[in-house]
Scaffold this motif. Structure first.
Motif, PDB file in Angstrom:
ATOM      1  N   PRO A 155      -6.599 -14.461 -52.887  1.00  7.66           N
ATOM      2  CA  PRO A 155      -7.640 -13.735 -52.108  1.00  7.66           C
ATOM      3  C   PRO A 155      -7.193 -12.565 -51.611  1.00  7.66           C
ATOM      4  CG  PRO A 155      -7.379 -16.125 -51.395  1.00  7.66           C
ATOM      5  CD  PRO A 155      -6.029 -15.723 -52.235  1.00  7.66           C
ATOM      6  N   PRO A 156      -8.248 -11.724 -51.472  1.00  6.60           N
ATOM      7  CA  PRO A 156      -7.679 -10.251 -50.883  1.00  6.60           C
ATOM      8  C   PRO A 156      -7.224 -10.451 -49.640  1.00  6.60           C
ATOM      9  CG  PRO A 156     -10.257 -10.849 -51.146  1.00  6.60           C
ATOM     10  CD  PRO A 156      -9.629 -11.737 -51.546  1.00  6.60           C
ATOM     11  N   GLU A 157      -7.549 -11.407 -48.355  1.00  7.73           N
ATOM     12  CA  GLU A 157      -7.225 -11.336 -47.060  1.00  7.73           C
ATOM     13  C   GLU A 157      -5.702 -11.635 -47.153  1.00  7.73           C
ATOM     14  OE1 GLU A 157      -9.234 -14.347 -48.101  1.00  7.73           O
ATOM     15  OE2 GLU A 157     -10.529 -12.680 -48.552  1.00  7.73           O
ATOM     16  N   GLU A 158      -5.429 -12.595 -47.998  1.00 14.72           N
ATOM     17  CA  GLU A 158      -3.720 -12.815 -48.130  1.00 14.72           C
ATOM     18  C   GLU A 158      -3.238 -11.845 -48.710  1.00 14.72           C
ATOM     19  OE1 GLU A 158      -1.620 -16.426 -50.533  1.00 14.72           O
ATOM     20  OE2 GLU A 158      -3.718 -16.825 -49.752  1.00 14.72           O
ATOM     21  N   CYS A 162     -12.837  -1.365 -56.898  1.00 14.21           N
ATOM     22  CA  CYS A 162     -12.405   0.257 -56.140  1.00 14.21           C
ATOM     23  C   CYS A 162     -12.854  -0.253 -54.637  1.00 14.21           C
ATOM     24  CB  CYS A 162     -13.440   1.046 -56.843  1.00 14.21           C
ATOM     25  SG  CYS A 162     -12.833   1.541 -58.565  1.00 14.21           S
ATOM     26  N   ARG A 163     -13.985  -0.844 -54.448  1.00 14.65           N
ATOM     27  CA  ARG A 163     -14.499  -1.399 -52.931  1.00 14.65           C
ATOM     28  C   ARG A 163     -13.161  -1.844 -52.319  1.00 14.65           C
ATOM     29  NH1 ARG A 163     -15.879  -4.853 -49.512  1.00 14.65           N
ATOM     30  NH2 ARG A 163     -15.220  -6.638 -50.828  1.00 14.65           N
ATOM     31  N   GLN A 164     -12.483  -2.876 -52.892  1.00 21.79           N
ATOM     32  CA  GLN A 164     -11.513  -3.402 -52.075  1.00 21.79           C
ATOM     33  C   GLN A 164     -10.205  -2.457 -51.948  1.00 21.79           C
ATOM     34  OE1 GLN A 164     -11.347  -6.931 -50.892  1.00 21.79           O
ATOM     35  NE2 GLN A 164      -9.961  -5.674 -49.786  1.00 21.79           N
ATOM     36  N   LEU A 165      -9.745  -1.610 -52.901  1.00 19.24           N
ATOM     37  CA  LEU A 165      -8.756  -0.797 -52.749  1.00 19.24           C
ATOM     38  C   LEU A 165      -8.943   0.185 -51.769  1.00 19.24           C
ATOM     39  CD1 LEU A 165      -5.983  -0.320 -53.815  1.00 19.24           C
ATOM     40  CD2 LEU A 165      -6.879   1.232 -55.477  1.00 19.24           C
ATOM     41  N   ALA A 166     -10.136   0.652 -51.678  1.00 21.44           N
ATOM     42  CA  ALA A 166     -10.430   1.690 -50.735  1.00 21.44           C
ATOM     43  C   ALA A 166     -10.609   1.186 -49.052  1.00 21.44           C
ATOM     44  CB  ALA A 166     -11.955   2.176 -50.975  1.00 21.44           C
ATOM     45  N   GLU A 173      -3.095  -6.489 -60.026  1.00 24.08           N
ATOM     46  CA  GLU A 173      -3.806  -6.728 -61.023  1.00 24.08           C
ATOM     47  C   GLU A 173      -5.070  -7.580 -60.422  1.00 24.08           C
ATOM     48  OE1 GLU A 173      -2.667  -8.559 -64.655  1.00 24.08           O
ATOM     49  OE2 GLU A 173      -4.876  -8.572 -65.651  1.00 24.08           O
ATOM     50  N   ALA A 174      -6.226  -7.231 -60.512  1.00 25.99           N
ATOM     51  CA  ALA A 174      -7.626  -7.935 -59.995  1.00 25.99           C
ATOM     52  C   ALA A 174      -7.824  -9.039 -61.252  1.00 25.99           C
ATOM     53  CB  ALA A 174      -8.585  -6.998 -59.707  1.00 25.99           C
ATOM     54  N   LEU A 175      -7.970 -10.204 -60.885  1.00 25.65           N
ATOM     55  CA  LEU A 175      -8.171 -11.367 -61.920  1.00 25.65           C
ATOM     56  C   LEU A 175      -9.600 -11.945 -61.411  1.00 25.65           C
ATOM     57  CD1 LEU A 175      -4.555 -12.151 -62.234  1.00 25.65           C
ATOM     58  CD2 LEU A 175      -5.789 -11.453 -63.993  1.00 25.65           C
ATOM     59  N   ILE A 176     -10.486 -12.307 -62.423  1.00 25.40           N
ATOM     60  CA  ILE A 176     -11.822 -12.616 -61.792  1.00 25.40           C
ATOM     61  C   ILE A 176     -11.715 -14.421 -61.692  1.00 25.40           C
ATOM     62  CG2 ILE A 176     -12.754 -13.081 -64.195  1.00 25.40           C
ATOM     63  CD1 ILE A 176     -15.396 -11.910 -62.781  1.00 25.40           C
ATOM     64  N   ARG A 177     -12.425 -14.860 -60.634  1.00 24.77           N
ATOM     65  CA  ARG A 177     -12.496 -16.321 -60.567  1.00 24.77           C
ATOM     66  C   ARG A 177     -14.062 -16.600 -60.454  1.00 24.77           C
ATOM     67  NH1 ARG A 177      -8.237 -15.492 -61.890  1.00 24.77           N
ATOM     68  NH2 ARG A 177      -6.182 -16.567 -61.294  1.00 24.77           N
ATOM     69  N   TYR A 214      -6.009 -11.138 -56.637  1.00 27.06           N
ATOM     70  CA  TYR A 214      -5.004  -9.913 -56.589  1.00 27.06           C
ATOM     71  C   TYR A 214      -3.427 -10.368 -56.649  1.00 27.06           C
ATOM     72  CZ  TYR A 214      -9.067  -7.602 -55.343  1.00 27.06           C
ATOM     73  OH  TYR A 214     -10.491  -7.265 -55.077  1.00 27.06           O
ATOM     74  N   GLN A 215      -2.885 -10.063 -57.820  1.00 23.37           N
ATOM     75  CA  GLN A 215      -1.510 -10.456 -58.166  1.00 23.37           C
ATOM     76  C   GLN A 215      -0.636  -9.052 -58.078  1.00 23.37           C
ATOM     77  OE1 GLN A 215      -0.120 -12.108 -61.786  1.00 23.37           O
ATOM     78  NE2 GLN A 215       1.158 -13.299 -60.818  1.00 23.37           N
ATOM     79  N   PRO A 216       0.464  -8.970 -57.244  1.00 21.75           N
ATOM     80  CA  PRO A 216       1.272  -7.776 -57.033  1.00 21.75           C
ATOM     81  C   PRO A 216       1.969  -7.493 -58.418  1.00 21.75           C
ATOM     82  CG  PRO A 216       2.098  -9.690 -55.855  1.00 21.75           C
ATOM     83  CD  PRO A 216       0.841 -10.259 -56.479  1.00 21.75           C
TER      84      PRO A 216
END
Ligand code: C2E
Ligand code: MG
Ligand code: MG
Ligand code: MG
Length: 283
Positions: A266-269, A99-103, A59-63, A44-46
């Protein structure tokens, strides 16, 4: 001497080619299993408001955590996924996972923001795209405007009729729409009139050499003014320097996204960053 170094660079070149060919094989053979093996992740990039540094979105960016090649960026596998027809399933996973992560973040009481996902041309041609989006939003208890769909001009121009139809239904549902990599596709500006995008993202290639390059500065300024006159928010991509930041701020750019503020993470960060709520460069 020149001859021998020419020979060496030729050897080098074929060695590179072989390595690339081997990599493509390793990617093609593993890609069909990647989803079921849970090997994809989103970084994720703000996106930050220039006015006050608030994180208004990401923005969600796939790896791809490839079993033998390690973490791969999208440039290494998205094209193959498109050619092999895996991209629709992968893209649907991206929508659901975002969506799961944002929720989850909202549930943890972190500041509200929107999340952008990138969609491929084939996804816009899939009959049930609206349903996939709707289900992902509903099952995670998100309102439609929390999700931001990014489409490039090239995707629009590849199949204007079906893409515009899909865009109409996405807008009708209340999702946000962003035009990605603006200015790089062979496109007609008339589509900007045909539907209302919420955001216009100035491509990184126009941002790179501002403010020193007069042409790029003029182009960036023109895009910002046009977006404003069409009531769209304008986002500058790939902002890396404080001089770029100052120029864009002075020209009235709304949002920025780039390494100057944060790389995709990554999401935790990202949760830690979101907890702080805002992000400004040291001017
Ligand atoms: P994009 O949508 O234009 O995403 C922005 C790209 O620019 C990302 O590369 C991001 O890491 C990079 N970037 C951001 N800020 C900076 C900066 O300051 N400097 C530099 N040099 N680069 C910056 P990434 O993550 O490698 O993604 C590349 C492209 O892959 C994306 O371009 C998008 O077109 C595609 N992509 C990414 N995720 C997905 C996905 O889930 N589905 C599909 N279909 N395509 C995706
Ligand atoms: Mg994008
Ligand atoms: Mg882009
Ligand atoms: Mg791009």
């Amino acid at each position: 001497h020149a001859k021998s170094s020419g020979r060496n660079s030729y050897k080098f070149y074929t060695a590179d080619l072989n390595a690339r060919a081997r990599e493509i094989l390793a990617i093609e053979s593993q890609l069909r299993f990647a989803l079921e093996r849970n090997e994809f992740i989103l970084h994720y990039q703000p996106q930050v408001a220039m006015a006050d540094g608030r994180i208004t979105g990401a923005e969600a960016l796939i790896r791809w955590n490839h079993p033998s090649l390690g973490i791969l960026g999208p440039a290494r596998f998205i094209e193959v996924a498109e050619e092999r027809g895996f991209i629709v399933q992968i893209g649907n996973w991206v929508i659901r996972e975002a969506c799961r992560q944002l929720a989850l973040w909202h549930g943890q009481g972190l500041p509200k923001m929107s999340l952008a996902v990138n969609l491929s041309a084939l996804q816009f041609r899939q009959q049930d795209l609206a349903e996939v989006l709707e289900t992902a939003l509903r099952s995670n208890g998100l309102s439609a405007d929390m999700l931001d769909v990014e489409v490039t001009e090239s995707v629009i121009m590849e199949d204007v009729t079906s893409t515009l139809q899909a865009i109409d239904s996405i807008k009708g549902m209340g999702l946000q729409l962003s035009i990605d990599d603006f200015g790089t596709g062979y496109s007609s500006l008339s589509y900007l009139k045909r539907f209302k995008a919420d955001k216009l993202k100035i491509d990184r290639s126009f941002v790179r050499d501002i403010p020193n390059d007069a042409d790029d500065s003029a182009i960036a300024r023109a895009i910002i003014n046009m977006a404003k006159n069409l009531n769209m928010q304008v986002v500058a991509e790939g902002v890396e320097t404080i001089d770029q930041w100052r120029f864009l701020k002075q020209e009235g750019c709304d949002l920025i996204q780039g390494y100057l503020l944060a790389k995709p993470m990554p999401p935790e960060e990202f949760a830690g960053l979101l907890a702080k709520g805002s992000l400004l460069p040291e001017e």
